[in-house]
Write an enzyme that holds these catalytic residues in place. Sequence first.
Site, mmCIF file in Angstrom:
data_model
loop_
_atom_site.group_PDB
_atom_site.id
_atom_site.type_symbol
_atom_site.label_atom_id
_atom_site.label_comp_id
_atom_site.label_asym_id
_atom_site.label_seq_id
_atom_site.Cartn_x
_atom_site.Cartn_y
_atom_site.Cartn_z
ATOM 1 N N GLU A 280 48.166 52.404 136.950
ATOM 2 C CA GLU A 280 47.932 53.149 135.704
ATOM 3 C C GLU A 280 48.299 54.620 135.847
ATOM 4 O O GLU A 280 47.647 55.512 135.289
ATOM 5 C CB GLU A 280 46.475 52.969 135.247
ATOM 6 C CG GLU A 280 46.104 51.498 135.028
ATOM 7 C CD GLU A 280 44.673 51.280 134.600
ATOM 8 O OE1 GLU A 280 44.012 52.256 134.192
ATOM 9 O OE2 GLU A 280 44.202 50.123 134.686
ATOM 10 N N GLU A 386 46.121 43.317 135.233
ATOM 11 C CA GLU A 386 44.730 43.362 134.773
ATOM 12 C C GLU A 386 44.700 43.005 133.297
ATOM 13 O O GLU A 386 45.521 43.483 132.509
ATOM 14 C CB GLU A 386 44.117 44.755 134.945
ATOM 15 C CG GLU A 386 43.946 45.226 136.365
ATOM 16 C CD GLU A 386 43.285 46.602 136.432
ATOM 17 O OE1 GLU A 386 42.594 46.986 135.453
ATOM 18 O OE2 GLU A 386 43.462 47.288 137.450
#
Length: 450
Positions: A280, A386
């Site tokens: 991220e 995820e």
Amino acid sequence: MRGRIGLLGAAAGAALLAPLGMWAWREETDGRPGGPALVPTDLRTRDPEATLAARRVYALLAGLENDARRGRPSRTVIGQHVELHNERYNPGYGDYRGTKQPGYYYRKARDITGRLPGFVELDLGPGYDRPGWAVGESRSYSRAWPSCRPRWGYTEDAVDLAVGVWAGLPRPADGSYRPTGSHTDCADGTEVSLPRGDGGPAGIVGFSFHQPYPGSPVKGFAQTLHRNSPGAREPDWFTRVVTPGSAEHGHLLQDLAFLADHLGYLAERGVPVLLRPYHEMNTAPGRGFWWAGQDPAAFRRLWRLTYDYLVHRRGLHNLVFVWAPNSWEGAYAREPRDYYPGGRYVDVVGVDDYSDAPAKPFGTGAWTEVWYRGLEPYRKPRVIAESFHVPLNSARPDTLTRTPWVLWTVWGQALSYENLSEPRHKNSDADVKRTYGSPKVITAGDFVNV
């Protein structure tokens, strides 16, 4: 691919104390003019010294990806992320109140469906609000770190569970995965047990590393966030982290040594690892983790020096590197291309997708399609790294037909718990069963011991 995936033999040598599960994949190329852009199938194009086990795991993923690119029937390995630190020490975590045995959400899939995930991802960070890096008990890799501190036993559980999952559960032949599946925590005397596999399907394992900022005196999730790091107050702090010779760079190397020691323990036992560091990274400046939203060139430098430390300085050739930006919907996160370290340092590309839901996809295509198409030009196996959701559910039963990701990992408690108090984040038992029972999905039962 058809049928079940066979394990092709047992590895010899003292370092490999149990049968080694491996997969063969026929190397193929597509030389047709205008044919699909296939991904490399040999990990040695990135690491000439890659272990045979790591090469075969990568070849499995690359083969699934190439089947999808050719328009052939493909399958998806279903994965489960496990937050061992929360399972063991956070009574408010998950679908009931109270601390849980380590591997609770790995086992939860079997409780619902009768099948274990084909992939489990564990985390060595962020720690649990305790000073400095520590471990639960003394081992060959832990001599440099304080032992038997409260709330650090989960690091041993992580490596033990990884060893056990890779070779099949339980692990009576290997003392690292305790034959009984239970042990006494050295710090507080409580009895804990790792999940057993009833004779043992094998699976693939991975690690993430929610690394508190380098130099953090306390290791915990709060210290992973940019707003709590020195970078929130000192604009040049991140540059110092990636500059050899600085104090901040020294702190970074200490953190990487902690990571490498654990990964080295797995390497000694023949366990290949899908390693997903610095995820991220493309969130907007000031949001997300301390490594996120930085100057892209500086981030690429961080990734490459981490790669160099693990692979070249520490000699870890059991790793498959996974680059996973956040879903780039434009507000919370940006298009990630500038953060890509380059094909010489990455094996698999993925996305942490929290921007859309099955009933409300982002963009005009199918659910997750915008990210699937966006990752295609990288020419790497594509994964959902995820997600709160299982891929096949009543709202979107065709997800893996439209977007045949090679691996899909559900985040922690989201498998069976309503996250963020929003009903749309809950997976019903029916949806979990639909996913685990689909012929498009590879579970642990598809890995056959010999």
